[in-house]
Scaffold this active site. Sequence first.
Site, PDB file in Angstrom:
ATOM      1  N   TYR A   1      17.278  38.169  16.252  1.00 44.63           N
ATOM      2  CA  TYR A   1      18.146  38.872  15.296  1.00 44.63           C
ATOM      3  C   TYR A   1      17.541  38.805  13.895  1.00 44.63           C
ATOM      4  O   TYR A   1      17.332  39.834  13.250  1.00 44.63           O
ATOM      5  CB  TYR A   1      19.523  38.214  15.322  1.00 44.63           C
TER       6      TYR A   1
ATOM      7  N   TYR B   1       8.455  53.448   5.813  1.00 43.45           N
ATOM      8  CA  TYR B   1       8.824  54.878   5.885  1.00 43.45           C
ATOM      9  C   TYR B   1       9.089  55.435   4.478  1.00 43.45           C
ATOM     10  O   TYR B   1       8.838  56.615   4.212  1.00 43.45           O
ATOM     11  CB  TYR B   1      10.044  55.088   6.791  1.00 43.45           C
TER      12      TYR B   1
HETATM   13  P1  NAD Z   1      29.730  44.724  16.217  1.00 41.10           P
HETATM   14  O1  NAD Z   1      29.085  43.957  17.313  1.00 41.10           O
HETATM   15  O2  NAD Z   1      31.204  44.923  16.288  1.00 41.10           O
HETATM   16  O3  NAD Z   1      29.055  46.154  16.075  1.00 41.10           O
HETATM   17  C1  NAD Z   1      27.762  46.466  16.509  1.00 41.10           C
HETATM   18  C2  NAD Z   1      27.821  47.776  17.272  1.00 41.10           C
HETATM   19  O4  NAD Z   1      26.496  48.129  17.691  1.00 41.10           O
HETATM   20  C3  NAD Z   1      28.675  47.681  18.551  1.00 41.10           C
HETATM   21  O5  NAD Z   1      29.562  48.750  18.625  1.00 41.10           O
HETATM   22  C4  NAD Z   1      27.623  47.719  19.664  1.00 41.10           C
HETATM   23  O6  NAD Z   1      28.133  48.252  20.866  1.00 41.10           O
HETATM   24  C5  NAD Z   1      26.555  48.574  19.038  1.00 41.10           C
HETATM   25  N1  NAD Z   1      25.230  48.395  19.654  1.00 41.10           N
HETATM   26  C6  NAD Z   1      24.592  47.225  19.908  1.00 41.10           C
HETATM   27  N2  NAD Z   1      23.389  47.461  20.480  1.00 41.10           N
HETATM   28  C7  NAD Z   1      23.270  48.820  20.574  1.00 41.10           C
HETATM   29  C8  NAD Z   1      22.263  49.697  21.077  1.00 41.10           C
HETATM   30  N3  NAD Z   1      21.127  49.213  21.603  1.00 41.10           N
HETATM   31  N4  NAD Z   1      22.488  51.020  21.024  1.00 41.10           N
HETATM   32  C9  NAD Z   1      23.626  51.529  20.513  1.00 41.10           C
HETATM   33  N5  NAD Z   1      24.626  50.754  20.022  1.00 41.10           N
HETATM   34  C10 NAD Z   1      24.437  49.411  20.049  1.00 41.10           C
HETATM   35  O7  NAD Z   1      29.318  44.000  14.865  1.00 41.10           O
HETATM   36  P2  NAD Z   1      29.644  44.364  13.345  1.00 41.10           P
HETATM   37  O8  NAD Z   1      30.110  43.115  12.701  1.00 41.10           O
HETATM   38  O9  NAD Z   1      30.446  45.587  13.239  1.00 41.10           O
HETATM   39  O10 NAD Z   1      28.156  44.619  12.797  1.00 41.10           O
HETATM   40  C11 NAD Z   1      27.690  45.918  12.451  1.00 41.10           C
HETATM   41  C12 NAD Z   1      26.327  45.784  11.794  1.00 41.10           C
HETATM   42  O11 NAD Z   1      26.438  45.017  10.597  1.00 41.10           O
HETATM   43  C13 NAD Z   1      25.278  45.103  12.678  1.00 41.10           C
HETATM   44  O12 NAD Z   1      24.040  45.750  12.506  1.00 41.10           O
HETATM   45  C14 NAD Z   1      25.188  43.709  12.107  1.00 41.10           C
HETATM   46  O13 NAD Z   1      23.928  43.132  12.284  1.00 41.10           O
HETATM   47  C15 NAD Z   1      25.501  43.950  10.635  1.00 41.10           C
HETATM   48  N6  NAD Z   1      26.051  42.739  10.008  1.00 41.10           N
HETATM   49  C16 NAD Z   1      27.347  42.374  10.219  1.00 41.10           C
HETATM   50  C17 NAD Z   1      27.827  41.204   9.651  1.00 41.10           C
HETATM   51  C18 NAD Z   1      29.250  40.735   9.826  1.00 41.10           C
HETATM   52  O14 NAD Z   1      29.570  39.652   9.372  1.00 41.10           O
HETATM   53  N7  NAD Z   1      30.151  41.504  10.411  1.00 41.10           N
HETATM   54  C19 NAD Z   1      26.971  40.408   8.870  1.00 41.10           C
HETATM   55  C20 NAD Z   1      25.648  40.803   8.718  1.00 41.10           C
HETATM   56  C21 NAD Z   1      25.201  41.987   9.270  1.00 41.10           C
END
Ligand code: NAD
Length: 317
Positions: free
Chosen positions: A149, A163
Amino acid sequence: MNILVTGGTGFLGSFLCERLIGENHTVFCLDNNYTGAIENVQSLLDRKNFSFIERDVVEPISDDLRLPKIDQIYNLACPASPPHYQGKAAIKTAKTSVIGAINMLELAKKDGATILQASTSEIYGEPLEHPQKESYRGNVNPIGVRACYDEGKRCAESLFFDYYREEGVNIKIVRIFNTYGPRMNQNDGRVVSNFIVQALKVEDITLYGDGKQTRSFCYAGDLIEVMIRMMNSRKDFTGPVNIGNPDEFTVLELAKKVIAKTKSPSKLVYKPLPKDDPTRRRPDIGLARKELDWSPTIALDDGLDKTIAYFKQKLGL
Ligand code: NAD
Ligand code: UDP
């Protein structure tokens, strides 16, 4: 505008889709539902300007999707909770971060779209500087269990800048710190949802390690607002920019708050600290304040109340 949201059925993605539909944009929500769920966008499915595309970001965007020219891409697709990105999901997580980023950057290049990357505070690893500023380059274990990750997201940031420099793509990078709120998956494994669900079900509250590690928790609504501000910021502002709430708490303090708010008789139990679990984390959000005129508005106490109310309803309590 035509806007593509990858990861759109997830926790943050679904709020983002809702907000963009509310602003009358045409939204294409692409997700493989690995940790997301179609129920999160249920209220949008019958809207004419909303389309759900069940698809993996590791697959290149092809003509069969019949997408119109896209103006903006929010690239959120990636599991975000340690139990969902480690173990058997590690290789897939690295592919999702890296190949997913390339596929979306190629689409942005083809359509001349602006693309925003949901990066993470994890790129700072076990931080030796506190609070963390964007200029800090981090302290990540490149071969540890979190590396799929952390390094995946770091590689995605470097691809975004390549890019930008080589292809002239308009990029925006936000580094998201721990964010919570209603609609988190109850089996997600992240600390806020775990503690609330455990307290409401009167199960033991699982503290990993001594509970003295810190995190800074941002409410989802505040985060969506700043993501949209970043996407629409001046063209030459690429970031990376930290977004999150700088109020810092120990995990033990969080557990005590949840117990007090739910009036739960749950007991605290101590479990081993997961490997490479960062000891301290708090964003310096000076850049977001200055460039995006943003700071969080919802304190942890208020956000927890809203999140507890959501889980009570979800659990039928
Ligand atoms: P989440 O797991 O609810 O959402 C991630 C989404 O990505 C899910 O709907 C999942 O099904 C989809 N996904 C995963 N792999 C995939 C793939 N190969 N193809 C298509 N879809 C795919 O988590 P979230 O908290 O909503 O996080 C959203 C984004 O924000 C992520 O990229 C995460 O790394 C980033 N982020 C979130 C947090 C947090 O605290 N919530 C912190 C840092 C970064
Ligand atoms: N944590 C905990 N109990 C849990 C879940 C998490 O004590 O049931 C701790 C975890 O070890 C970490 C912090 O809470 O120190 C935040 O964990 P989370 O998985 O929410 O996010 P991240 O580690 O990615 O910041």
